[in-house]
Design an enzyme around this catalytic site. Structure first.
Site, PDB file in Angstrom:
ATOM      1  N   LYS A 121       0.826  -1.174  -0.014  1.00 58.82           N
ATOM      2  CA  LYS A 121      -0.043  -0.125  -0.014  1.00 58.82           C
ATOM      3  C   LYS A 121       0.844   1.196  -0.029  1.00 58.82           C
ATOM      4  CE  LYS A 121      -2.128   1.930   3.685  1.00 58.82           C
ATOM      5  NZ  LYS A 121      -1.573   3.156   3.758  1.00 58.82           N
ATOM      6  N   GLU A 123       0.520   5.755   0.120  1.00 58.04           N
ATOM      7  CA  GLU A 123      -0.365   6.821   0.155  1.00 58.04           C
ATOM      8  C   GLU A 123       0.011   7.794  -0.866  1.00 58.04           C
ATOM      9  OE1 GLU A 123       0.355   9.150   3.817  1.00 58.04           O
ATOM     10  OE2 GLU A 123      -0.070   7.392   5.154  1.00 58.04           O
ATOM     11  N   GLU A 190      -9.511   7.093   3.312  1.00 59.41           N
ATOM     12  CA  GLU A 190      -9.352   7.590   4.708  1.00 59.41           C
ATOM     13  C   GLU A 190      -9.894   9.038   5.051  1.00 59.41           C
ATOM     14  OE1 GLU A 190      -5.582   6.807   6.636  1.00 59.41           O
ATOM     15  OE2 GLU A 190      -6.267   7.651   8.524  1.00 59.41           O
TER      16      GLU A 190
HETATM   17  O1  KIV Z   1      -1.139   2.725   8.716  1.00 59.88           O
HETATM   18  C1  KIV Z   1      -2.032   2.185   8.663  1.00 59.88           C
HETATM   19  O2  KIV Z   1      -2.729   1.653   9.752  1.00 59.88           O
HETATM   20  C2  KIV Z   1      -2.923   2.764   7.626  1.00 59.88           C
HETATM   21  C3  KIV Z   1      -4.604   2.498   7.671  1.00 59.88           C
HETATM   22  C4  KIV Z   1      -5.276   3.459   8.707  1.00 59.88           C
HETATM   23  C5  KIV Z   1      -5.375   2.561   6.302  1.00 59.88           C
HETATM   24  O3  KIV Z   1      -2.523   3.395   6.688  1.00 59.88           O
END
Ligand code: KIV
Length: 273
Positions: A121, A123, A190
């Site tokens: 993932k 950002e 988010e």
């Molecule tokens: O780091 C994390 O836990 C996240 C989630 C809140 C999506 O990015």
């Protein structure tokens, strides 16, 4: 059954897409170690994110900024060892994917190869699209993340819900579309106002996972210590406590302390001849 395992069908990109297409809400939660990841996996959580929230929940930092790539590799590998079915996603920490697509590729490669993640993932919306495209082209499944971006907290000056002004609404729409067009398999929304999040979820082809984005997403993501009541400093508006584990742990440790001090523990039952 799959060729990978004779017992369980592991959740991958195809299964996540199918859940959304079938209207079966996707359940996602963060975990940082094998023990908690195993519990989440056992109850059928679909996607486990080794979030850089690790910084606050486990490592004792105030933000996610100090979390390193080595931290994520280490904790993702632990989660991987605890999980049989769920998709394991490693979160890319601050500045590990921003410098250049090539550096991002090398760093994401470590999370996939050394830690055994199924996906990563990262950002960022529009501005991260070329990097997402490069990763996807090289076979790395990418979970996008737009809205509140905790790694930008210093630049933003705090956590601000997105989608409440015309400029923010337009930016969120552009970000969501750019992430999808770059090839992400799903996207985390988010801290996005509910109406906008519903519109984005309805317009995208890829599944949306909401955290503080209302009930109209294809699935929900939560930070495990928040929903278990382990993190007590405050309850974020977007979370719900399903347990009060911090209090239970304190009670158990108090009982242990008292029994050791009084000599009630151990008894012969816990001893050897
Ligand atoms: O780091 C994390 O836990 C996240 C989630 C809140 C999506 O990015």
């Amino acid at each position: 059954m799959t060729a990978q395992s004779s017992e369980v069908e592991r959740v991958g990109v195809r299964q996540i897409r199918k859940m959304a297409a079938d209207g079966r809400r996707i359940v996602a939660v963060t975990a940082y170690d094998a023990l908690m990841a195993r519990l989440a996996d056992q109850v059928g959580v679909d996607l486990i994110l080794v979030g850089d929230s690790l910084g606050m929940t486990v490592l004792g930092y105030e933000t996610t900024i100090p979390v390193t790539l080595d931290d994520i590799v280490h904790h993702t590998a632990a989660v991987r060892r605890g999980v049989r079915r769920a998709m394991v996603v490693g979160d890319m920490p601050f500045l590990t994917v921003q410098i250049s697509p090539e550096e991002a590729l090398r760093n994401c490669g470590r999370v996939m190869q050394e830690a055994g993640a199924d996906a990563i993932k990262l950002e960022g919306g529009e501005r991260m699209a070329p990097t997402i495209r490069r990763l996807v082209d090289c076979g790395i499944p990418v979970l996008g993340h737009i809205g509140i971006l905790p790694q930008a907290i210093k630049a933003e000056g705090g956590y601000r819900v997105q989608g409440r002004t015309p400029a923010s609404i337009a930016q969120m729409r552009r970000d969501a579309l750019a992430v999808q067009e770059a090839g992400a398999f799903a996207i985390v929304l988010e801290g996005i106002a509910m109406d906008l999040s519903r519109e984005i979820s309805g317009s995208l082809e890829i599944p949306t996972l909401g955290i503080g984005a209302g009930p109209h997403c294809d699935g929900q993501m939560q930070v495990m210590p928040d929903i278990l009541g382990l993190f007590e400093d405050f309850v974020p508006r977007h979370t719900k406590r399903y347990a009060t584990l911090a209090e239970q742990i304190r009670q158990a440790l108090t009982a242990y302390r008292d029994e050791v001090q009084s000599g009630a523990f151990p008894t012969e039952e816990q001893s050897f001849q």
